[in-house]
Design a protein around this motif. Structure first.
Motif, mmCIF file in Angstrom:
data_model
loop_
_atom_site.group_PDB
_atom_site.id
_atom_site.type_symbol
_atom_site.label_atom_id
_atom_site.label_comp_id
_atom_site.label_asym_id
_atom_site.label_seq_id
_atom_site.Cartn_x
_atom_site.Cartn_y
_atom_site.Cartn_z
ATOM 1 N N GLY A 14 -39.869 -16.383 86.835
ATOM 2 C CA GLY A 14 -40.155 -16.944 85.524
ATOM 3 C C GLY A 14 -40.717 -15.951 84.528
ATOM 4 O O GLY A 14 -41.155 -16.349 83.454
ATOM 5 N N THR A 52 -40.647 -20.676 89.997
ATOM 6 C CA THR A 52 -41.215 -20.059 91.193
ATOM 7 C C THR A 52 -40.738 -20.797 92.437
ATOM 8 O O THR A 52 -40.346 -20.173 93.436
ATOM 9 N N THR A 102 -42.805 -22.702 84.238
ATOM 10 C CA THR A 102 -42.595 -21.432 84.929
ATOM 11 C C THR A 102 -42.704 -21.628 86.435
ATOM 12 O O THR A 102 -41.969 -21.013 87.213
ATOM 13 N N TYR A 103 -43.622 -22.488 86.864
ATOM 14 C CA TYR A 103 -43.807 -22.717 88.297
ATOM 15 C C TYR A 103 -42.607 -23.434 88.923
ATOM 16 O O TYR A 103 -42.350 -23.285 90.114
ATOM 17 N N ASN A 120 -47.761 -9.882 87.913
ATOM 18 C CA ASN A 120 -46.774 -10.953 87.759
ATOM 19 C C ASN A 120 -46.077 -11.343 89.055
ATOM 20 O O ASN A 120 -45.041 -12.027 89.025
ATOM 21 N N LYS A 178 -44.916 -14.966 89.716
ATOM 22 C CA LYS A 178 -43.833 -15.618 88.950
ATOM 23 C C LYS A 178 -42.662 -14.660 88.702
ATOM 24 O O LYS A 178 -42.199 -14.515 87.574
#
Length: 348
Positions: free
Chosen positions: A195, A127, A123-124, A189, A192
């Motif tokens: 993501g 980002t 997920t990063y 959130n 992110k």
């Protein structure tokens, strides 16, 4: 090292996901691979049994499998199977004013491997990708995305902002340790957005899927006297996005590989009168208190004949499922739905 946007979008960058311990990541991967090796021979045996022993045996095998699945479902404890949601960073409550600011969460952490060598869903990584979009566009990432959603007529797709009053926002749920349904905990959130930071609806996701499918197929309808408008993206761009990338894998579909922000299954049939594998693209989503999937199954158009047919693109099936409950597996369900609609259309 050099990390390109292509590596980011295919999860080959080496940037960590929520788990910071590389040893635990390797252990989980080995467990998943062992489970797949144990499962595959059983599935292959069932497939051969179905193909070689006629309809009566096929029905009995199917009935037995469905019964076993129902029994397993009844006896399983809900909400316990997804260890990923035990990671603390899923429950961050800090509000970040920009995607550049949110990079501080992971920017000083070591890479898990040399970029391009291995696949690790991150997920990063997305980002960081959103920060690239922000710098390249000269706009805030969130402003850039909301304008794009407006262009696509996705007017119900917005930032998952806790403070904003959002019409028809659903309450989200999780199972607690006792297996009881409870309200999902509060999270922010903003760390992110790219993501897992947007709220949407089934209708908007269908618009998004159809826009991509239209773009993918538009060039195959050149003989329609120039009546077709161009797609939102170029056909070659969508084709590139839906082309599997080497060294990738997909946790929710053993037939698939990861492409560019999409999981893709390629068209394949090894022997006559045997299993046909259709080409489709999909992606699941998981967040605190929510699960989702979007699957696109393009219709197989005959080369050269598409332009003469009256029905314009998009041609195929788009399935969107949004569930306001955590850790619900939706990938196989979406594929079953798509196949049913596709089978019905072919029968007409």
């Amino acid at each position: 090292v050099t990390i390109t946007t292509r590596l980011l979008v295919s999860h080959l960058s080496g940037i960590r996901h929520y788990e910071k311990d590389i040893a635990k990541v390797k252990e989980e991967k080995e467990k998943a691979n062992r489970a797949l090796k144990l499962t595959k021979p059983h599935q292959d045996r069932e497939q051969k049994e179905k193909e070689g022993k006629g309809t009566e045996k096929t029905d009995s095998v199917k009935a037995r499998r469905e019964h076993d699945s129902e029994t397993k479902s009844r006896n399983s404890k809900p909400g316990r199977r997804d260890k990923e949601f035990e990671q603390e960073e899923y429950y961050l409550k800090e509000k970040f004013e920009s995607v550049i600011d949110s990079l501080k969460i992971f920017k000083n952490d070591p890479l898990f491997f040399k970029p391009g060598d291995q696949f690790l869903y991150s997920t990063y990584g997305f980002t960081l990708l959103s920060a690239v979009v922000e710098r390249a566009s000269g706009q805030k990432f969130t402003d850039y995305m909301l304008k794009m959603f407006r262009d696509l007529d996705m007017l119900s797709t917005v930032l998952d902002d806790n403070e904003a009053m959002i019409y028809n926002r659903a309450r989200c749920y999780v199972y607690n340790k006792k297996g009881r349904l409870v309200n999902a905990p509060y999270v922010d959130n903003s760390y992110k957005w790219a993501g897992g930071g947007f709220l949407s609806s089934v209708g908007d996701l269908l618009k998004f899927g159809n826009a991509l499918l239209y773009s993918y197929q538009a060039s195959q309808f050149k003989n329609s006297a120039g009546q077709l408008l161009p797609g939102y993206l170029k056909p070659d761009t969508v084709a590139m996005m839906w082309t599997p990338v080497p060294k990738t894998e997909v946790s929710w579909d053993r037939d698939g590989k990861y492409a560019m922000a999409w999981a893709v299954v390629e068209k394949k049939q090894e022997c006559g009168c045997c299993r046909q594998q259709r080409h489709y693209a999909s992606h699941t989503g998981g967040a605190v208190g929510a699960s989702s999937v979007l699957l696109i199954l393009p219709e197989e158009l005959e080369p050269g004949a598409a332009g003469a047919q009256p029905e314009a693109p998009p041609r195929g099936v788009v399935v969107a499922v949004v569930c306001n409950m955590q850790s619900v597996s939706l990938g196989s369900t979406a594929l079953k739905i798509a196949r049913e609609f596709d089978r019905e259309k072919q029968a007409q």
